[in-house]
Design an enzyme around this catalytic site. Structure first.
Site, PDB file in Angstrom:
ATOM      1  CE  LYS A  41      -0.519  -6.910  -6.100  1.00  0.00           C
ATOM      2  NZ  LYS A  41      -1.487  -6.388  -5.150  1.00  0.00           N
ATOM      3  CB  ILE A  72      -8.904   3.177  -9.378  1.00  0.00           C
ATOM      4  CG1 ILE A  72      -8.486   3.839  -8.079  1.00  0.00           C
ATOM      5  CG2 ILE A  72      -9.103   4.216 -10.467  1.00  0.00           C
ATOM      6  CD1 ILE A  72      -7.156   4.559  -8.189  1.00  0.00           C
ATOM      7  CE  LYS A 100      -0.806  -2.810  -7.596  1.00  0.00           C
ATOM      8  NZ  LYS A 100      -0.834  -2.135  -6.283  1.00  0.00           N
TER       9      LYS A 100
HETATM   10  N1  HSE Z   1       0.019  -3.959  -1.597  1.00  0.00           N
HETATM   11  C1  HSE Z   1      -0.734  -3.323  -2.615  1.00  0.00           C
HETATM   12  C2  HSE Z   1      -0.715  -1.823  -2.375  1.00  0.00           C
HETATM   13  C3  HSE Z   1      -2.143  -3.841  -2.592  1.00  0.00           C
HETATM   14  O1  HSE Z   1      -0.343  -1.400  -1.276  1.00  0.00           O
HETATM   15  O2  HSE Z   1      -1.047  -1.069  -3.265  1.00  0.00           O
HETATM   16  C4  HSE Z   1      -2.982  -3.409  -3.748  1.00  0.00           C
HETATM   17  O3  HSE Z   1      -2.491  -3.899  -4.956  1.00  0.00           O
END
Ligand code: HSE
Length: 400
Positions: A100, A131, A200
């Site tokens: 990401k 997902i 994200k």
């Molecule tokens: N470190 C991230 C989380 C991993 O805990 O969601 C998944 O993107």
């Protein structure tokens, strides 16, 4: 035969290799051709591991291998991942990534390079782990103006908050366990300070608007200031603390934020526990939809990467477009957003009422020497002014 290269044999990269081996015949059936991992790029040797024979150290050799048509990037971080991915795309290889940080920072540039070279750059695993959310927003909900996204987008912090609340674990123990389970980033600061969720929600907002959102402009708070006392207050209110990333339409732009919220038990996100992620989406025609599932960890995340491989392998010669442009989307001003706040202070109730007016007091078992209260719904700007006028604020959380 579809031959795949993998860059980075860590948690997710090794998961990709495992899925291609374990589900090999199913994948081959879906693709209509056999599939194998030919090379794995890593600085380590992995002596004694069956992968050892496939290890290569030179990314340029991988890029020059004419047999490899699809490369997976599971290294994490912006560099050297960006340099390596660019080289693969320029050499006519499609790339699937779980990274990401790379997609949020360099997405628009990499989409352009991919298109110019007639290949695809896919990133389903970069948001929400296993997902399916990227493909749903990009291909399924295309009749919609998406007016709101609110998500629990970080598995590590959701797992930590769940364990602290349900099992009474200390913050540090919860973090160590999340790391041991392969949920956390190499540097877990990205998880606990909200930077991972910030990237994200920037990716999701870029995808639904078609323009680049600068993740650095999204106000971001993590969970590192959440204490056991906050959790006691949350329980007293029948609420749970959840790290939520939001993006809401505001005129011709969006307002985005990442912060811990006090979520009531009547809210769907209250029930999203453990490492699970959930993405709530409100479309102007669809109304509400919710995507829920395993949000982090080796096999769920690797499964999304392998799904991208299958998509590319099923469409040879086609550019699968899930891109946005490099035009910037300037986000709206969060200071006008309104909400109620839960506040803890050392000041007395008279001082609180003099500043905030009619507040609702909250008492939590075993907590003394301070008061907790909920403000009326006010703007972020007003809250900042009033809490500094009150002084002695121990902490605050927004109410969902
Ligand atoms: N470190 C991230 C989380 C991993 O805990 O969601 C998944 O993107």
């Amino acid at each position: 035969m579809v031959k795949v290269g993998v860059m980075g044999y860590g948690t997710i990269g090794s998961g990709v290799v495992e899925i291609i081996e374990r589900n090999n015949s199913v994948l081959a059936g879906r693709i209509g051709d056999a599939i194998e991992v030919k090379s794995v790029l890593d600085i380590r040797e992995f002596e004694g591991d069956p992968i050892h024979d496939k290890i290569v150290h030179d990314y340029k050799a991988l890029a020059a291998d004419p047999e490899i048509s699809i490369v997976v990037e599971t290294m994490g971080g912006v560099e050297p991942a960006f340099t390596f991915v660019k080289e693969m795309l320029e050499n006519g290889k499609s790339v699937c990534t779980s990274n990401k940080a790379l997609v949020a920072d360099k997405g628009a540039e990499l989409f352009q390079i991919a298109k110019a070279n007639g290949v695809s750059f896919l990133y389903e695993a970069s948001v929400g782990g296993g997902i399916p959310i990227i493909r749903n927003l990009s291909e399924t909900l295309t009749a919609e103006v998406i007016e709101e996204i609110a998500g629990i987008l970080n598995g590590t912090t959701n797992y930590m908050l769940t364990m602290m609340s349900e099992e009474g674990w200390e913050y540090e123990d919860a973090l160590k366990d999340a790391q041991a389970k392969g949920y956390a980033e190499k540097d877990p600061t990205a998880d606990v300070e909200g930077f991972d969720a910030c990237r994200k929600i920037a990716i999701l907002t870029s995808l639904i608007t078609g323009r680049t959102v600068d993740f650095e402009t999204i106000p971001t708070e993590g969970i590192s200031k959440v204490t056991a006392t906050d959790i006691k207050y949350a329980k007293a209110m029948g609420r749970a603390i959840k790290l939520i990333a939001t993006s809401v339409v505001a005129g011709d732009t969006y307002v985005a934020r990442v912060a811990p919220y006090l979520v009531p038990s009547t809210h769907t996100l209250y029930h999203v526990s453990d490492v699970f992620n959930a993405v709530f989406v409100h479309g102007n025609m669809l109304d509400d939809a919710m995507f829920y599932g395993s949000g982090a960890g080796k096999l769920p995340t690797a499964s999304a990467v392998v799904a991208d491989i299958v998509e590319i392998a099923k469409n040879p010669g086609k550019v699968i477009d899930m891109s946005w442009s490099d035009e910037k989307l300037v986000l709206g001003d969060v200071s006008e957003m309104t909400t109620a706040f839960f506040v803890r202070t050392k000041k007395d109730i008279a001082a609180v009422k003099a500043v905030f007016g009619d507040v609702e007091l909250v008492t939590a078992e075993g907590v003394s020497g301070e008061i907790g209260f909920v403000t009326p719904i006010i703007s972020e700007k007003d809250f900042a002014a009033k809490s500094s006028a009150l002084g002695d604020v121990i902490g605050y959380l927004r109410m969902k």
